[in-house]
Design a protein around this motif. Structure first.
Motif, mmCIF file in Angstrom:
data_model
loop_
_atom_site.group_PDB
_atom_site.id
_atom_site.type_symbol
_atom_site.label_atom_id
_atom_site.label_comp_id
_atom_site.label_asym_id
_atom_site.label_seq_id
_atom_site.Cartn_x
_atom_site.Cartn_y
_atom_site.Cartn_z
ATOM 1 N N MET A 27 -8.783 -30.864 74.848
ATOM 2 C CA MET A 27 -7.281 -30.654 74.448
ATOM 3 C C MET A 27 -7.619 -29.189 73.750
ATOM 4 N N SER A 28 -6.355 -28.707 74.054
ATOM 5 C CA SER A 28 -6.380 -27.641 73.511
ATOM 6 C C SER A 28 -5.832 -27.459 72.330
ATOM 7 N N SER A 29 -6.105 -26.681 71.373
ATOM 8 C CA SER A 29 -5.215 -26.554 70.329
ATOM 9 C C SER A 29 -3.674 -26.459 69.871
ATOM 10 N N ARG A 30 -2.892 -26.907 69.038
ATOM 11 C CA ARG A 30 -1.498 -26.770 68.674
ATOM 12 C C ARG A 30 -1.385 -26.011 67.165
ATOM 13 N N VAL A 31 -0.044 -24.743 67.474
ATOM 14 C CA VAL A 31 0.445 -24.655 66.443
ATOM 15 C C VAL A 31 1.544 -24.757 66.413
ATOM 16 N N ILE A 32 1.873 -25.642 65.039
ATOM 17 C CA ILE A 32 2.985 -25.328 64.217
ATOM 18 C C ILE A 32 3.170 -24.748 63.189
ATOM 19 N N ALA A 33 4.978 -23.805 63.209
ATOM 20 C CA ALA A 33 4.857 -23.610 62.085
ATOM 21 C C ALA A 33 6.016 -23.885 61.694
ATOM 22 N N VAL A 34 5.961 -24.089 59.856
ATOM 23 C CA VAL A 34 7.184 -24.976 59.647
ATOM 24 C C VAL A 34 7.745 -23.461 58.788
ATOM 25 N N VAL A 35 9.073 -23.355 59.412
ATOM 26 C CA VAL A 35 9.388 -21.825 58.342
ATOM 27 C C VAL A 35 11.132 -22.332 58.569
ATOM 28 N N ASN A 36 11.654 -21.788 56.743
ATOM 29 C CA ASN A 36 13.103 -21.336 56.768
ATOM 30 C C ASN A 36 13.377 -20.275 56.387
ATOM 31 N N LYS A 84 -10.864 -39.781 46.978
ATOM 32 C CA LYS A 84 -10.279 -39.006 48.672
ATOM 33 C C LYS A 84 -9.424 -38.306 48.840
ATOM 34 N N PRO A 85 -10.095 -36.901 49.434
ATOM 35 C CA PRO A 85 -9.893 -35.740 49.625
ATOM 36 C C PRO A 85 -8.282 -35.606 50.377
ATOM 37 N N PHE A 86 -7.395 -34.690 50.817
ATOM 38 C CA PHE A 86 -6.416 -34.579 51.740
ATOM 39 C C PHE A 86 -6.951 -34.829 53.026
ATOM 40 N N PRO A 87 -6.649 -34.981 53.942
ATOM 41 C CA PRO A 87 -7.174 -34.979 55.336
ATOM 42 C C PRO A 87 -7.273 -34.257 55.850
ATOM 43 N N ALA A 88 -6.807 -33.239 55.600
ATOM 44 C CA ALA A 88 -6.628 -31.542 56.222
ATOM 45 C C ALA A 88 -7.151 -30.626 55.640
ATOM 46 N N SER A 89 -7.777 -29.931 55.921
ATOM 47 C CA SER A 89 -7.996 -29.153 55.358
ATOM 48 C C SER A 89 -6.610 -28.331 54.968
ATOM 49 N N VAL A 90 -6.686 -26.847 53.891
ATOM 50 C CA VAL A 90 -6.085 -26.273 53.826
ATOM 51 C C VAL A 90 -6.632 -25.030 53.593
ATOM 52 N N PHE A 91 -6.033 -24.239 53.704
ATOM 53 C CA PHE A 91 -7.101 -22.385 53.563
ATOM 54 C C PHE A 91 -5.106 -21.481 53.664
ATOM 55 N N ALA A 92 -5.720 -20.867 52.556
ATOM 56 C CA ALA A 92 -4.939 -20.351 52.018
ATOM 57 C C ALA A 92 -5.097 -18.992 52.895
ATOM 58 N N VAL A 93 -4.283 -18.280 53.383
ATOM 59 C CA VAL A 93 -4.150 -16.845 53.765
ATOM 60 C C VAL A 93 -2.975 -15.589 53.260
ATOM 61 N N ALA A 94 -3.134 -14.744 53.662
ATOM 62 C CA ALA A 94 -2.505 -13.730 52.986
ATOM 63 C C ALA A 94 -1.929 -12.563 53.921
ATOM 64 N N LEU A 148 -9.227 -19.165 64.631
ATOM 65 C CA LEU A 148 -8.394 -21.172 63.849
ATOM 66 C C LEU A 148 -8.258 -22.014 65.008
ATOM 67 N N ARG A 149 -7.938 -21.254 66.395
ATOM 68 C CA ARG A 149 -7.715 -22.583 67.271
ATOM 69 C C ARG A 149 -9.109 -22.951 67.573
ATOM 70 N N ARG A 150 -9.804 -22.082 67.364
ATOM 71 C CA ARG A 150 -11.328 -22.524 68.305
ATOM 72 C C ARG A 150 -11.718 -24.287 67.553
ATOM 73 N N ASP A 151 -11.619 -24.168 66.541
ATOM 74 C CA ASP A 151 -12.140 -24.559 65.146
ATOM 75 C C ASP A 151 -11.390 -26.277 64.818
ATOM 76 N N TYR A 152 -9.813 -26.145 65.017
ATOM 77 C CA TYR A 152 -9.022 -27.350 64.673
ATOM 78 C C TYR A 152 -8.443 -27.565 66.380
ATOM 79 N N ASP A 153 -7.883 -28.629 66.734
ATOM 80 C CA ASP A 153 -7.457 -29.378 67.515
ATOM 81 C C ASP A 153 -5.845 -28.991 67.039
#
Length: 211
Positions: free
Chosen positions: A1-10, A56-66, A76-81
């Motif tokens: 399955m190819s990865s999917r990227v969703i941006a949450v923006v406003n 019980k850690p959060f179920p998704a990894s969180v990565f901060a980037v600037a 990142l697309r190569r490593d995550y669904d």
């Protein structure tokens, strides 16, 4: 399955971007490897995850980037669904431009008032520019914090039509359980019976954007 990227923006703050990001990521994590990219300088997504317990850690990894995200997301697309990006409250700058250049879907949470919706009208122009550069990018509005006993008013529906971005059928209700999930560093999926209705809302959004 190819990865999917969703941006949450406003471009407006206080619309529930991080709440949508984190609960959406928790739902997607039940389907595959999921990463949250915290691109907001306020670091709210990272703080949310740090509130979770070691047991019980959060179920998704969180990565901060600037800064620009294009190159980072290509790797990142190569490593995550699924990759969900919590964008800064702006339509300008390297982080947002990079997110929209790489995303398959932009979700725009808006508050349920005509004033807030009219304030999002310029989102349409900004997203049109992004879609010219990224022809795969789709955009959908998510009406957030809808009062339980109210429905979209005629003024709201008119304001939505003016934005020229399709709105999801599924809305998010105003629920205290979403605030509780942030305080506990968890998601509504992990809060038992009190979280069931909210989890059903998130599930419905995932199903709707997956069609």
């Amino acid at each position: 399955m190819s990865s999917r990227v969703i941006a949450v923006v406003n471009q407006k703050g206080g619309t529930g971007k991080t709440t949508l990001t984190m609960n959406l990521a928790a739902g997607l994590a039940r389907r595959g490897r999921t990463l949250v990219v915290d691109a907001d300088p306020q670091g709210s997504a990272g703080q949310w995850a740090r509130m979770s317990s070691e047991r019980k850690p959060f179920p998704a990894s969180v990565f901060a980037v600037a800064g620009p995200l294009d190159r980072e997301l290509a790797n990142l697309r190569r490593d995550y669904d699924f990759v969900v990006i919590d964008c800064p409250p702006t339509l300008e700058g390297g982080a947002v431009n990079g997110a929209l250049a790489a995303a398959d879907l932009a979700l725009i949470p808006v508050l349920p008032s005509p004033v807030d919706l009219w304030g999002s009208v310029r989102m349409g122009t900004g997203l049109e520019d992004a879609q010219r550069a990224n022809r795969d990018l789709q955009a959908r509005i998510v009406v957030n914090q809808l009062e339980v006993r109210s429905a979209l008013s005629r003024a709201m529906k008119h304001a939505l039509m003016e934005i020229d971005i399709p709105a999801l059928e599924q809305t998010l209700r105003r629920r205290a359980i979403y605030r509780r999930s942030a305080l506990e560093g968890s998601s509504v999926y992990d809060l038992g019976k009190p979280g069931q209705a909210a989890a059903a809302e998130i599930e419905a959004i995932i199903e709707e954007v997956s069609q």
